[in-house]
Design a protein around this motif. Structure first.
Motif, short mmCIF file in Angstrom:
data_model
loop_
_atom_site.label_atom_id
_atom_site.label_comp_id
_atom_site.label_asym_id
_atom_site.label_seq_id
_atom_site.Cartn_x
_atom_site.Cartn_y
_atom_site.Cartn_z
N ALA A 165 0.83 -1.20 0.00
CA ALA A 165 0.00 0.00 0.00
C ALA A 165 0.87 1.25 0.00
O ALA A 165 0.60 2.22 -0.74
N VAL A 169 0.82 4.16 -3.01
CA VAL A 169 0.42 5.54 -2.71
C VAL A 169 1.61 6.49 -2.95
O VAL A 169 1.43 7.60 -3.45
N THR A 182 -8.99 6.38 -0.66
CA THR A 182 -8.84 4.93 -0.63
C THR A 182 -10.17 4.28 -0.29
O THR A 182 -10.98 4.84 0.46
N ARG A 196 -3.18 -2.40 4.88
CA ARG A 196 -3.26 -1.58 3.67
C ARG A 196 -3.66 -0.14 4.03
O ARG A 196 -3.15 0.82 3.44
N TYR A 200 -1.24 3.18 3.51
CA TYR A 200 -1.79 4.39 2.88
C TYR A 200 -1.49 5.61 3.75
O TYR A 200 -0.99 6.63 3.27
N ILE A 216 -11.38 8.46 3.02
CA ILE A 216 -11.27 7.04 3.38
C ILE A 216 -12.67 6.45 3.42
O ILE A 216 -13.48 6.81 4.28
N ILE A 243 -7.25 7.56 -6.68
CA ILE A 243 -7.89 6.60 -5.78
C ILE A 243 -6.99 5.38 -5.65
O ILE A 243 -6.50 4.85 -6.65
N PHE A 244 -6.79 4.95 -4.42
CA PHE A 244 -6.09 3.69 -4.13
C PHE A 244 -7.14 2.68 -3.69
O PHE A 244 -7.74 2.82 -2.63
N SER A 245 -7.38 1.68 -4.53
CA SER A 245 -8.36 0.64 -4.23
C SER A 245 -7.64 -0.59 -3.65
O SER A 245 -6.57 -0.95 -4.12
N THR A 246 -8.24 -1.21 -2.65
CA THR A 246 -7.51 -2.24 -1.90
C THR A 246 -8.00 -3.67 -2.14
O THR A 246 -7.64 -4.57 -1.39
N TYR A 274 -5.40 -3.13 -6.19
CA TYR A 274 -4.74 -4.25 -5.50
C TYR A 274 -5.11 -5.55 -6.19
O TYR A 274 -6.26 -5.73 -6.60
#
Length: 337
Positions: A165, A169, A182, A196, A200, A216, A243-246, A274
């Motif tokens: 993560a 990021v 996220t 994760r 982040y 978040i 956007i950080f998708s997990t 991810y």
């Protein structure tokens, strides 16, 4: 079906001699006798009774695995690794899924134990600690996979999710993004999700970027929750530029959510996801992801379990942590706003 008595009669030897050959014990036996027995076995197409062997050896040569979400393609890769190691080591495999339900997990464990599996690989919900402690007291062999539990020290195979993560990021930050959102599924008792989120936050903090709780989004695992969360993020007055998708399924829902509000990845918002699969480069756009070594995770967890079953005594638990790998593709660009 031929019996061991039939084999002994055909070979002209005792039943105990046949049994020794079937168990691979050729000590103090002539090559001629061994070949005579093997020939009789082949001619009669003799197959040992697996149930009888299991009762005698107190082993079914079978292990069980309980996964959390059978719909997630991550687990198909894990199962390939588990199956490879089972086949290589002469073990059968029984698979079940908890659906993230602690009660179902408990029932699956009891069912598999009642079916006399020799050990278990468990992607735990984290809510059946009393049962796990009981299994430890019984010296029943089990290994945790993908999820770590601080309250119970047992063999565990995990991925360094903080690192995965944090690196993803950081990649977005290096491209100039500061408003990075996220999406996660509920984190309670789920170490990968906790890690994760931690990765982040660490990446933001180390770059002096304030953590904005509005960016978040904790999504339910119901269908389209990620789509709704994405739309909510993109409707903010100061919307995120990345956007950080997990999670694999969240990756797809984020892409859909962006399109449904009339925006474009990566022109209007960058996306880093991810999990990585052969079809991920075929998405529009090809998605940058954190690739987990899913196959290796399954194989390693199975090898750990089989070694623990063979030792038949308490030993210091092993925590195996594997590193993920970033796959950089075209879903990320410098911010346009």
């Amino acid at each position: 079906m031929a019996t061991i008595n039939d084999v002994a009669k055909r070979a002209g030897v005792s039943k105990s001699s046949v049994s020794r050959v079937l168990n691979g014990n050729f000590e103090y036996m002539s090559e001629e006798m061994k070949n005579k027995i093997l020939k009789a076995v082949e001619e009669l197409n003799y197959r040992p009774n697996s149930v009888a062997q299991s009762l005698k050896k107190k082993s079914t040569q079978t292990i069980g695995i309980i996964i959390s979400d059978i719909s997630n393609p991550f687990w198909s890769e894990v199962l390939k690794g588990v199956q490879y190691e089972c086949t290589r080591s002469g073990y059968g495999l029984m698979v079940s899924s908890s659906g993230e339900d602690a009660k179902v997990e408990l029932e699956n464990i009891i069912t598999l134990k009642n079916k006399q599996v020799d050990g278990l690989i468990i992607n735990t919900t984290g809510r059946n600690m009393d049962l796990f402690n009981q299994l430890e007291d019984e010296m029943y062999s089990f290994v945790f996979l993908d999820r770590f539990n601080d309250d119970l020290k047992t063999d565990t195979v995990i991925v360094n999710n903080i690192l995965g993560a944090k690196q993803s990021v950081q990649y977005l930050i290096d491209q100039g993004h500061k408003r990075i959102a996220t999406l996660l599924y509920p984190v309670e008792n789920k170490s990968p999700r906790i890690d994760r989120l931690e990765g982040y936050k660490q990446a933001l903090s180390e770059n002096n970027i304030p953590i904005d709780e509005d960016l978040i989004k904790i999504c339910s695992q119901k269908s389209e929750s990620g789509i709704k969360a994405t739309k909510a993020l993109l409707s903010l007055p100061n919307r995120p530029t990345a956007i950080f998708s997990t999670n694999t399924l969240l990756n797809l829902e984020v892409l859909r959510g962006v399109r449904e509000v009339g925006l474009n990845v990566p022109k209007d918002v960058s996306l880093f996801g991810y999990d990585d699969y052969p079809w991920v480069p075929l998405l529009d756009p090809p998605l940058s992801t954190v690739a987990q070594p899913a196959y290796q995770m399954g194989a390693k967890a199975t090898a750990l379990l089989i070694n623990r079953m063979k030792r038949k005594r308490k030993t210091k638990p092993r925590i195996v942590q594997l590193d993920p790998e970033l796959k950089i593709r075209s879903s990320c660009l410098p911010p346009s706003i």
